[in-house]
Design a protein around this motif. Sequence first.
Motif, PDB file in Angstrom:
ATOM      1  N   ARG A  67      40.575  33.822  49.851  1.00 45.89           N
ATOM      2  CA  ARG A  67      39.276  33.518  50.471  1.00 45.89           C
ATOM      3  C   ARG A  67      38.507  32.480  49.650  1.00 45.89           C
ATOM      4  O   ARG A  67      37.933  31.548  50.200  1.00 45.89           O
ATOM      5  N   TYR A  87      42.570  34.690  57.476  1.00 43.50           N
ATOM      6  CA  TYR A  87      42.440  35.800  56.539  1.00 43.50           C
ATOM      7  C   TYR A  87      43.042  37.099  57.035  1.00 43.50           C
ATOM      8  O   TYR A  87      43.687  37.817  56.281  1.00 43.50           O
ATOM      9  N   GLY A  88      42.820  37.438  58.268  1.00 38.17           N
ATOM     10  CA  GLY A  88      43.300  38.713  58.793  1.00 38.17           C
ATOM     11  C   GLY A  88      44.793  38.865  58.646  1.00 38.17           C
ATOM     12  O   GLY A  88      45.293  39.918  58.244  1.00 38.17           O
ATOM     13  N   ASP A 115      47.026  46.747  49.273  1.00 36.56           N
ATOM     14  CA  ASP A 115      46.365  47.017  47.988  1.00 36.56           C
ATOM     15  C   ASP A 115      47.353  47.173  46.844  1.00 36.56           C
ATOM     16  O   ASP A 115      47.073  46.772  45.721  1.00 36.56           O
ATOM     17  N   GLY A 129      46.761  43.325  45.139  1.00 46.45           N
ATOM     18  CA  GLY A 129      46.442  42.902  46.499  1.00 46.45           C
ATOM     19  C   GLY A 129      44.991  42.504  46.702  1.00 46.45           C
ATOM     20  O   GLY A 129      44.713  41.410  47.218  1.00 46.45           O
ATOM     21  N   PRO A 130      44.015  43.336  46.317  1.00 51.67           N
ATOM     22  CA  PRO A 130      42.616  42.945  46.504  1.00 51.67           C
ATOM     23  C   PRO A 130      42.253  41.652  45.755  1.00 51.67           C
ATOM     24  O   PRO A 130      41.509  40.817  46.277  1.00 51.67           O
ATOM     25  N   GLU A 148      45.702  39.236  54.883  1.00 57.09           N
ATOM     26  CA  GLU A 148      45.330  40.548  54.387  1.00 57.09           C
ATOM     27  C   GLU A 148      46.271  41.630  54.903  1.00 57.09           C
ATOM     28  O   GLU A 148      46.552  42.599  54.207  1.00 57.09           O
ATOM     29  N   GLU A 179      55.624  43.547  55.000  1.00 55.84           N
ATOM     30  CA  GLU A 179      54.547  43.201  54.066  1.00 55.84           C
ATOM     31  C   GLU A 179      55.128  42.995  52.669  1.00 55.84           C
ATOM     32  O   GLU A 179      56.210  43.479  52.355  1.00 55.84           O
ATOM     33  N   ARG A 231      43.857  38.684  47.702  1.00 54.62           N
ATOM     34  CA  ARG A 231      43.129  38.420  48.951  1.00 54.62           C
ATOM     35  C   ARG A 231      41.819  37.692  48.657  1.00 54.62           C
ATOM     36  O   ARG A 231      41.447  36.750  49.362  1.00 54.62           O
TER      37      ARG A 231
END
Length: 154
Positions: free
Chosen positions: A73, A42-43, A51, A65-66, A46, A137, A69
Motif C-alpha cells: 500500500r 489491494y484486495g 497473516d 503478511g501484515p 491481501e 496463497e 501488505r
Amino acid sequence: MRPTSAHERTTDVTPRRRRARGSRVPRVHRRLAGRTPTGREYGRAEAVLPDDFEIVSPTGERRDGPQIRADLRNGHGAFADSDPEFEIRVANVRTRVERDEHCLVTYEEGQRIDGDWDWRVSSGLFRRAADAPNGVEWVHLHETRLSEDAEPPT
C-alpha cells in the motif's frame, strides 16, 4: 520432476498456477511504477498474503503478511521516477515439490531501477486456500541476491 527442456522448466505447473503467477508480477510492477489507481489491486494482493506469510529478503530481513501488505500500500508509485522505467522480470520458474496442500516453486527475478538490474533467486511456498484468488496463497518466500558478476537469466 520430469522437465527436461528450458521451456518445460519454466512452465511445469498446473494451468491454474501458471495463470496465477503470470498475472501477479505485472500487477505488482504497475503498482510500484505508479500506474495502477490507488486501491485497485489491494484486495487481490491481501487475499494471497495471509497473516502467517513470511518473506526473508536478500538482506536477511524478515517480514510477515501484515507488514508486506502495508509495504504494498505504501509503495504505490515508489519507482515512478525510475529512468528507464521500473521493470520486473521473472525467469526459470520451476515446480520443485508439489503435495496435496503445498507447492514449492523456485524462480529468478530481476528488478530494474534507474537502469540497474538487481537479480535474485527465490523459493516460494504456496498452499491451497479455497477463498484465495485461483485457490492458492503464499506461505513463505525466501530471496537470495545473485552476485553482481552472475549472468542474468535469459
